[in-house]
Scaffold this active site. Sequence first.
Site, short mmCIF file in Angstrom:
data_model
loop_
_atom_site.label_atom_id
_atom_site.label_comp_id
_atom_site.label_asym_id
_atom_site.label_seq_id
_atom_site.Cartn_x
_atom_site.Cartn_y
_atom_site.Cartn_z
N THR A 98 -8.60 9.19 -6.72
CA THR A 98 -10.00 9.44 -7.06
C THR A 98 -10.79 8.20 -6.70
OG1 THR A 98 -11.54 9.55 -8.95
CG2 THR A 98 -9.32 8.82 -9.42
N CYS B 112 -15.89 10.70 -2.42
CA CYS B 112 -15.29 11.48 -3.51
C CYS B 112 -14.16 12.25 -2.85
CB CYS B 112 -16.31 12.41 -4.15
SG CYS B 112 -15.57 13.56 -5.33
#
Length: 231
Positions: free
Chosen positions: A83, A196
């Site tokens: 992430t 992202c």
Amino acid sequence: MKTIGLIGGMSWESTQTYYRLLNQKVRDELGGLHSAKLVLYSVDFAEIEALQHQGDWDATAEILGLAGRAVESAGAEFVVLCTNTMHKVASQIEQAMGIQLLHIADATASALQKNDITKVGLLGTKFTMEQAFYRDRLQAHGIEVIVPDDAQRELVHSVIYNELCRGDINADSRTAYLEVVASLADRGAQGVILGCTEIGLLIQSSDTDVPLYDTTEIHAEQAVQFALGRR
């Protein structure tokens, strides 16, 4: 080959991309039936997401620190945090473990520098786009970072949480994202970071003439090279 520790589930939609890429890249490097040696700890993203929006980053760091110790105990020799946003607490996770964490922004900066990119657009969650932790890490490598305007940041953030993290790939959102990419290029960005890990599920390099830097792809490539002792 070193054993990779994955801290995933943020969201699992992109964690499965990491798993696929790591195994494909090891196979491509070594041939035959080779695949990645790895252990995975996948969190419940609902807990993390709630804490993010409450601003309780210390609690997220505690959860992910426990995950880091778990993969270390399971035999991981280094860690990949699957992430971008949660690299906000990367230092706390590192402190909780005795093994190295490969930072996604450092990997991305290396890829940008190879292509002589000195000014780049950044897409991601509002946390990643608006807070300093990610931009400062890139700027420390000599890379200027620009982000979308307020309305565009709201759009990008909303699509991530309400669509991509739920596995919803929407053509209208793809068009909207590509408009944001184009606007960043108009402002001088030589490329755009897909900052992202879910964004690569929506847009790819084939969708635009603007160079895109998919952090999931870049991070996985660095992890394989590190696991094989090539960096």
